[in-house]
Scaffold this motif. Sequence first.
Motif, PDB file in Angstrom:
ATOM      1  N   MET A  12       0.798  -1.234   0.000  1.00  0.00           N
ATOM      2  CA  MET A  12       0.000   0.000   0.000  1.00  0.00           C
ATOM      3  C   MET A  12       0.819   1.267   0.000  1.00  0.00           C
ATOM      4  O   MET A  12       0.364   2.309  -0.478  1.00  0.00           O
ATOM      5  CB  MET A  12      -0.901   0.031   1.253  1.00  0.00           C
ATOM      6  N   ILE A  13       2.017   1.204   0.555  1.00  0.00           N
ATOM      7  CA  ILE A  13       2.794   2.412   0.809  1.00  0.00           C
ATOM      8  C   ILE A  13       3.892   2.554  -0.241  1.00  0.00           C
ATOM      9  O   ILE A  13       4.717   1.661  -0.406  1.00  0.00           O
ATOM     10  CB  ILE A  13       3.420   2.364   2.220  1.00  0.00           C
ATOM     11  N   PRO A  14       3.949   3.681  -0.969  1.00  0.00           N
ATOM     12  CA  PRO A  14       4.982   3.861  -1.991  1.00  0.00           C
ATOM     13  C   PRO A  14       6.337   4.154  -1.357  1.00  0.00           C
ATOM     14  O   PRO A  14       6.435   4.618  -0.213  1.00  0.00           O
ATOM     15  CB  PRO A  14       4.470   5.054  -2.788  1.00  0.00           C
ATOM     16  N   PHE A  15       7.394   3.915  -2.139  1.00  0.00           N
ATOM     17  CA  PHE A  15       8.735   4.195  -1.640  1.00  0.00           C
ATOM     18  C   PHE A  15       8.917   5.677  -1.338  1.00  0.00           C
ATOM     19  O   PHE A  15       9.737   6.049  -0.490  1.00  0.00           O
ATOM     20  CB  PHE A  15       9.789   3.738  -2.652  1.00  0.00           C
ATOM     21  N   SER A  16       8.165   6.539  -2.007  1.00  0.00           N
ATOM     22  CA  SER A  16       8.293   7.972  -1.721  1.00  0.00           C
ATOM     23  C   SER A  16       7.964   8.269  -0.257  1.00  0.00           C
ATOM     24  O   SER A  16       8.539   9.188   0.346  1.00  0.00           O
ATOM     25  CB  SER A  16       7.379   8.782  -2.636  1.00  0.00           C
ATOM     26  N   ALA A  17       7.057   7.477   0.324  1.00  0.00           N
ATOM     27  CA  ALA A  17       6.710   7.686   1.737  1.00  0.00           C
ATOM     28  C   ALA A  17       7.773   7.094   2.654  1.00  0.00           C
ATOM     29  O   ALA A  17       8.169   7.716   3.649  1.00  0.00           O
ATOM     30  CB  ALA A  17       5.351   7.061   2.034  1.00  0.00           C
ATOM     31  N   THR A  18       8.244   5.900   2.341  1.00  0.00           N
ATOM     32  CA  THR A  18       9.262   5.282   3.209  1.00  0.00           C
ATOM     33  C   THR A  18      10.586   6.037   3.123  1.00  0.00           C
ATOM     34  O   THR A  18      11.290   6.187   4.125  1.00  0.00           O
ATOM     35  CB  THR A  18       9.465   3.804   2.843  1.00  0.00           C
ATOM     36  N   GLN A  19      10.926   6.527   1.936  1.00  0.00           N
ATOM     37  CA  GLN A  19      12.181   7.263   1.781  1.00  0.00           C
ATOM     38  C   GLN A  19      12.173   8.584   2.539  1.00  0.00           C
ATOM     39  O   GLN A  19      13.227   9.065   2.962  1.00  0.00           O
ATOM     40  CB  GLN A  19      12.448   7.524   0.294  1.00  0.00           C
ATOM     41  N   ASN A  20      10.994   9.166   2.699  1.00  0.00           N
ATOM     42  CA  ASN A  20      10.887  10.451   3.390  1.00  0.00           C
ATOM     43  C   ASN A  20      10.588  10.307   4.877  1.00  0.00           C
ATOM     44  O   ASN A  20      10.231  11.294   5.532  1.00  0.00           O
ATOM     45  CB  ASN A  20       9.805  11.308   2.725  1.00  0.00           C
ATOM     46  N   THR A  21      10.714   9.089   5.392  1.00  0.00           N
ATOM     47  CA  THR A  21      10.519   8.851   6.821  1.00  0.00           C
ATOM     48  C   THR A  21      11.879   8.739   7.489  1.00  0.00           C
ATOM     49  O   THR A  21      12.713   7.921   7.085  1.00  0.00           O
ATOM     50  CB  THR A  21       9.721   7.563   7.056  1.00  0.00           C
ATOM     51  N   HIS A  22      12.109   9.557   8.482  1.00  0.00           N
ATOM     52  CA  HIS A  22      13.394   9.565   9.170  1.00  0.00           C
ATOM     53  C   HIS A  22      13.148   9.307  10.658  1.00  0.00           C
ATOM     54  O   HIS A  22      12.464  10.079  11.329  1.00  0.00           O
ATOM     55  CB  HIS A  22      14.104  10.906   8.974  1.00  0.00           C
ATOM     56  N   PHE A  23      13.703   8.204  11.141  1.00  0.00           N
ATOM     57  CA  PHE A  23      13.572   7.863  12.553  1.00  0.00           C
ATOM     58  C   PHE A  23      14.737   8.472  13.325  1.00  0.00           C
ATOM     59  O   PHE A  23      15.894   8.420  12.878  1.00  0.00           O
ATOM     60  CB  PHE A  23      13.574   6.344  12.735  1.00  0.00           C
ATOM     61  N   ALA A  24      14.438   9.031  14.476  1.00  0.00           N
ATOM     62  CA  ALA A  24      15.489   9.610  15.307  1.00  0.00           C
ATOM     63  C   ALA A  24      16.433   8.506  15.781  1.00  0.00           C
ATOM     64  O   ALA A  24      15.993   7.386  16.076  1.00  0.00           O
ATOM     65  CB  ALA A  24      14.875  10.318  16.508  1.00  0.00           C
ATOM     66  N   PRO A  25      17.722   8.776  15.850  1.00  0.00           N
ATOM     67  CA  PRO A  25      18.656   7.762  16.358  1.00  0.00           C
ATOM     68  C   PRO A  25      18.391   7.494  17.830  1.00  0.00           C
ATOM     69  O   PRO A  25      17.777   8.322  18.530  1.00  0.00           O
ATOM     70  CB  PRO A  25      20.024   8.408  16.136  1.00  0.00           C
ATOM     71  N   PRO A  26      18.831   6.341  18.332  1.00  0.00           N
ATOM     72  CA  PRO A  26      18.653   6.071  19.765  1.00  0.00           C
ATOM     73  C   PRO A  26      19.294   7.179  20.593  1.00  0.00           C
ATOM     74  O   PRO A  26      20.333   7.742  20.220  1.00  0.00           O
ATOM     75  CB  PRO A  26      19.382   4.735  19.965  1.00  0.00           C
ATOM     76  N   ARG A  27      18.662   7.502  21.700  1.00  0.00           N
ATOM     77  CA  ARG A  27      19.170   8.596  22.527  1.00  0.00           C
ATOM     78  C   ARG A  27      20.509   8.225  23.165  1.00  0.00           C
ATOM     79  O   ARG A  27      20.756   7.061  23.496  1.00  0.00           O
ATOM     80  CB  ARG A  27      18.150   8.967  23.609  1.00  0.00           C
ATOM     81  N   GLU A  28      21.343   9.211  23.333  1.00  0.00           N
ATOM     82  CA  GLU A  28      22.639   9.012  23.967  1.00  0.00           C
ATOM     83  C   GLU A  28      22.483   9.152  25.484  1.00  0.00           C
ATOM     84  O   GLU A  28      21.875  10.105  25.962  1.00  0.00           O
ATOM     85  CB  GLU A  28      23.644  10.039  23.453  1.00  0.00           C
ATOM     86  N   PRO A  29      23.016   8.211  26.248  1.00  0.00           N
ATOM     87  CA  PRO A  29      22.874   8.279  27.707  1.00  0.00           C
ATOM     88  C   PRO A  29      23.632   9.468  28.278  1.00  0.00           C
ATOM     89  O   PRO A  29      24.682   9.856  27.776  1.00  0.00           O
ATOM     90  CB  PRO A  29      23.463   6.947  28.183  1.00  0.00           C
ATOM     91  N   GLN A  30      23.067  10.033  29.336  1.00  0.00           N
ATOM     92  CA  GLN A  30      23.677  11.177  29.992  1.00  0.00           C
ATOM     93  C   GLN A  30      23.778  10.913  31.490  1.00  0.00           C
ATOM     94  O   GLN A  30      22.880  10.330  32.092  1.00  0.00           O
ATOM     95  CB  GLN A  30      22.832  12.443  29.759  1.00  0.00           C
ATOM     96  N   GLY A  31      24.855  11.362  32.110  1.00  0.00           N
ATOM     97  CA  GLY A  31      24.995  11.290  33.558  1.00  0.00           C
ATOM     98  C   GLY A  31      24.997   9.880  34.100  1.00  0.00           C
ATOM     99  O   GLY A  31      25.508   8.944  33.473  1.00  0.00           O
ATOM    100  N   PRO A  32      24.374   9.674  35.272  1.00  0.00           N
ATOM    101  CA  PRO A  32      24.418   8.365  35.929  1.00  0.00           C
ATOM    102  C   PRO A  32      23.812   7.243  35.099  1.00  0.00           C
ATOM    103  O   PRO A  32      24.237   6.087  35.208  1.00  0.00           O
ATOM    104  CB  PRO A  32      23.615   8.590  37.222  1.00  0.00           C
ATOM    105  N   GLU A  33      22.817   7.554  34.261  1.00  0.00           N
ATOM    106  CA  GLU A  33      22.164   6.502  33.501  1.00  0.00           C
ATOM    107  C   GLU A  33      23.092   5.895  32.454  1.00  0.00           C
ATOM    108  O   GLU A  33      22.795   4.840  31.883  1.00  0.00           O
ATOM    109  CB  GLU A  33      20.899   7.024  32.829  1.00  0.00           C
ATOM    110  N   ALA A  34      24.232   6.526  32.199  1.00  0.00           N
ATOM    111  CA  ALA A  34      25.169   5.992  31.209  1.00  0.00           C
ATOM    112  C   ALA A  34      25.750   4.662  31.648  1.00  0.00           C
ATOM    113  O   ALA A  34      26.389   3.979  30.853  1.00  0.00           O
ATOM    114  CB  ALA A  34      26.287   6.996  30.953  1.00  0.00           C
TER     115      ALA A  34
END
Length: 479
Positions: free
Chosen positions: A142-164
Motif C-alpha cells: 500500500m505504501i509507496p517508496f516515496s513515503a518510506t524514503q521520506n521517513t526519518h527515525f530519530a537515532p537512539p538517545r545518547e545516555p547522559q549522567g548516571p544513567e550511562a
Amino acid sequence: MGVSSGPVLVLQMQRMGDLALTFPLLLWLRRCYPGRQLHVVAEERFFTPLLPVSPPAAYISWPEAASGALHGRDYRLVVNLSIREEAARLAGQLTADIKVGPVLGPDGALRVRGAWQLYRTSLVRNNRHNRFHWADLNALDMIPFSATQNTHFAPPREPQGPEAKSVGLFVGASEPGKRPDAAFYAGLVRELLDRGLLPVLLGGPDDRPVAAEIRALFDHPALDLVGRLSLAELVSAGRSLSLLITPDTGPMHVAAWTGLKTLNLSVGNVNPWDTGPYQPGHLVLRSSASCAHGCWACSRDGGRCRQGLTPRRVAALAATILRGPAERLERLQMPGLTLYGTERTPEGLFGLRRLGLAEAARAPGADELAGMFWRAFFLWRLSGAGQEPVRAAWEALCAAQPRLAANLGRALPDLGKRAARLAAGSAGGLGRPRSLLAGTPPFWRPLAGYIEVSLENDDATDESASRCLGHLEALAAIL
C-alpha cells in the motif's frame, strides 16, 4: 462505483511485538490517506499500555469488533495483519474499496490479498534468504517508496549522567529456545559489574523463575524488576537505561521504537532480517554458524547459534557501545559471531550492515549473495523497481561462486517444468502440501515458495499461472 470516504482499518490481533511493528505502517497510512480516520483492532491488554507511544489512531478491542462495532460502514482500506481465522473472517464481512491480507470469503476459502502479503505467506519454513523486515512487509502493498524514503527515525538517545552506566537485561522470550539461559545471564551480570556497569534484570511475570535461577547462580545484589513492572512502567523505566540487552521479543521492539538503544542477542529460531530491532542505530549479535543465517525452526542439536555467545564477550561489547565512539565497533573482532548495525536502504526500508574489522575485509559469502539477489528480484517483480540490481547481484554471485552459479542455472528448467505442472492442477486455496517447495534446491526456494502459494491462492487461474510463469521467464532472461 465511487471511492469510499470511510476510514482506514488495520487488524492486528497478534502479540505486543507485532503491534509495535505495526506503528511504522500507521505513520505511513496517516500520510498516504490524509484526513481519514485510522482505526486499529488489537488486543486491549497490548494496546492500552502502548497508547502513549503509538501513532495517533482509534483503537478498538477484539470483543467490540466481534460484536459488530465495525459493521454498517464503508471503509476505504482494510488491512489484515493477523493470522487468526476470526480476523480473516471479519475482513471478509466488512465492506471496503481495498482489502489487503488474509480474507475469508463467503465460500469458506481463505485468500490472501496483496502480492507482498503473499510473499510473506511464502516465508513459512522458507525464510533463509528473506531480506525484508516484517514491519516493511506490513506496508509494501500500500505504501509507496516515496513515503518510506521520506521517513526519518530519530537515532537512539545518547545516555547522559548516571544513567550511562545502567544496562537493562531482558531475560524472557516467547520460547525458551529464543533466549540465553539463566547461567548466561548470571555470568553477564558479573561481567557487567566488573566493568563498572549497573545491570537491571527485566522481564514479565512468566519470567520470574528465570530471574530466581539467575539470583541463585550469582548472589551479588543486582536490581531485579522481573515481573514487577507493567508494560507502561517498563517503557518508563527504559528512559533511565543506557542500553537494553535483549533477545528477539516484544519489549525489544517497544524499546527500539521509544529510542532506547538495543543490543539484540539473536539466538534460536529467529531471523534478524525478519524481526530485528527496526529503527536504525541498533545492534544485533548473531552466531556466524551457517545454520544461524536465518531459520524458521531449529533442525540441529547442540544450540550452535549460542556457541561463541559468552557473557564476557557480550559485556565487553556493551562497554564498547557505551563508552564509544561508535567507530570503535568497526574495529572489533569477534570470531564465531557477527555484529550487525540496523540502517535504512535507498528505498527507505530496513537493512542490516555487518560491523567489525574482519567483516570489512571479507567478501560476501554465497548466503549473503543469495539474499541480495532475491531482495533485488522481488523488488523488481512485485514493486516495479529496476532489473539492473538483479542482474548485478547475479553477476556478483557468478564471479564469487562460478560452480554454484552453473549448477543453479542447470536446475532452473526443472523448477519451471514442475511449476507448469502445478499451474495445471492447483485448486482449493491455501493449505495444500508445499510439494513444489519440497523438491527445490535451497537457492531457488524463495521463488518456488512464492509461485506455490500464489497458484494455490488463486486456484491456478490462467491469469495467475501466466503471472507466475512470467516470473520464471524473467529470471531465465537474467540468467
